[in-house]
Design a protein around this motif. Structure first.
Motif, PDB file in Angstrom:
ATOM      1  N   ALA A 139       0.837  -1.209   0.000  1.00  0.00           N
ATOM      2  CA  ALA A 139       0.000   0.000   0.000  1.00  0.00           C
ATOM      3  C   ALA A 139       0.866   1.252   0.000  1.00  0.00           C
ATOM      4  O   ALA A 139       0.588   2.226  -0.728  1.00  0.00           O
ATOM      5  N   ARG A 190      -4.634   7.722  -0.621  1.00  0.00           N
ATOM      6  CA  ARG A 190      -4.858   6.893   0.569  1.00  0.00           C
ATOM      7  C   ARG A 190      -6.198   6.159   0.489  1.00  0.00           C
ATOM      8  O   ARG A 190      -6.282   4.959   0.714  1.00  0.00           O
ATOM      9  N   ARG A 191      -7.242   6.925   0.132  1.00  0.00           N
ATOM     10  CA  ARG A 191      -8.586   6.304   0.053  1.00  0.00           C
ATOM     11  C   ARG A 191      -8.632   5.215  -1.013  1.00  0.00           C
ATOM     12  O   ARG A 191      -9.202   4.153  -0.813  1.00  0.00           O
ATOM     13  N   SER A 228      -6.456   2.085   0.065  1.00  0.00           N
ATOM     14  CA  SER A 228      -7.139   1.332   1.136  1.00  0.00           C
ATOM     15  C   SER A 228      -8.318   0.562   0.568  1.00  0.00           C
ATOM     16  O   SER A 228      -8.537  -0.607   0.907  1.00  0.00           O
TER      17      SER A 228
END
Ligand SMILES: NC(=O)c1ccc[n+]([C@@H]2O[C@H](COP(=O)([O-])OP(=O)(O)OC[C@H]3O[C@@H](n4cnc5c(N)ncnc54)[C@H](O)[C@@H]3O)[C@@H](O)[C@H]2O)c1
Length: 264
Positions: free
Chosen positions: A177, A195-196, A199
């Motif tokens: 990630a 990030r969103r 994830s």
């Protein structure tokens, strides 16, 4: 056990100790008044109604089940008698015979949860000594399943290997990630969106793997068969040594787990 279970966690103020403490309270396996937690310096601010102490022998004396959750390098300093008690260790590398010898009980269990215990989705392999009873096995399952999924394995060598594969496991998707996010940001995607989106990919893939139950190899092959963007990416990652990097990483974790047991 007809009486309410009394649990003590040595190192209960740490990352994993806290996760287990909160999980067993939430699952109503123990009440706060029957949960003892120890710290080395300064009582942490969570679970204020648990019985906090810096005296590990006191913790052991008032518990039926003692969980040892200090770092392996701090284990040699743990000098208590847990005679007649069930002890669970979550420490990487420390073998059953060392646990039994130092803690003076023949009812010991070696377990290896992972960081996802914090969100009750750990995978935890475990193995008990000859001395554990059927009631002990039930207690171990209840405690570990409060933190996620758990399996009893057949040898300590399995635990040594799984220490890397599943104990360290959450670090590997996190590493992926981080690399995906860095790449996205370096190409102008905003850090929030990076990030969103990353994830969402990891969470979605976990759910997909869980739901389809296919061998992940077959899922990879389906992507390769499209001959599109995904195949291009997979082939480039493989050419850069993706599988060898995973193999070398898991071998390094196994070696470290075995050496930590020998060093302590
Ligand atoms: N965090 C993980 O992802 C993870 C996963 C699997 C296994 N483990 C194992 O769990 C154990 C704990 O790891 P962690 O990540 O929670 O570490 P941590 O450093 O967050 O917690 C350990 C705690 O033990 C306390 N401590 C040390 N000596 C003590 C003593 N004598 N008495 C009372 N408390 C004492 C420390 O102050 C600290 O709060 C390690 O042995 C590790 O191998 C951790």
């Amino acid at each position: 056990m007809g009486e309410p279970m009394r649990i003590g966690i040595i190192g209960g103020g740490g990352w994993l100790g806290r996760a287990i403490a909160e999980a067993v309270i939430d699952a109503q396996i123990v009440s706060a008044e029957h949960l003892s937690l120890s710290y080395r310096s300064g009582q942490p601010g969570f679970l204020p109604s648990a019985r906090w102490t810096s005296d590990n022998q006191k913790l052991a004396d008032r518990s039926d089940v003692i969980i040892v959750s200090v770092r392996p390098q701090d284990w040699p300093a743990i000098d208590i008698s847990a005679h007649g008690k069930l002890v669970l260790s979550v420490m990487a590398g420390i073998p059953l015979d060392q646990l039994a010898g130092r803690l003076k009980t023949d009812r010991v269990v070696r377990t290896l949860p992972n960081a996802a215990a914090e969100v009750r989705t750990s995978y935890t392999p475990w193995i008990g000594s000859q001395g554990i009873t059927a009631d002990d096995r039930n207690a171990v399952r209840r405690i570990l399943e409060a933190c996620g999924a758990a399996d009893e394995v057949k040898s300590e060598a399995d635990i040594d290997y799984l220490t890397g594969l599943t104990g360290s496991g959450p670090a590997f998707p996190a590493l992926l990630a981080a690399a995906m996010m860095d790449d996205a940001v370096s190409r102008g995607i905003s850090p929030d969106i990076a990030r969103r989106s990353v994830s969402a990919v990891l969470i979605g893939t976990g759910k997909l793997l869980e739901a389809r139950k296919d061998n992940p190899k077959d899922i990879v092959q389906t992507f390769l068969d499209y001959r599109g963007t995904t195949a291009a990416a997979i082939e480039a990652m493989r050419a850069a040594g993706f599988e060898a990097a995973v193999r070398d990483g898991l071998a390094a974790a196994l070696q470290k787990s075995v050496s930590m047991g020998q060093a302590s």
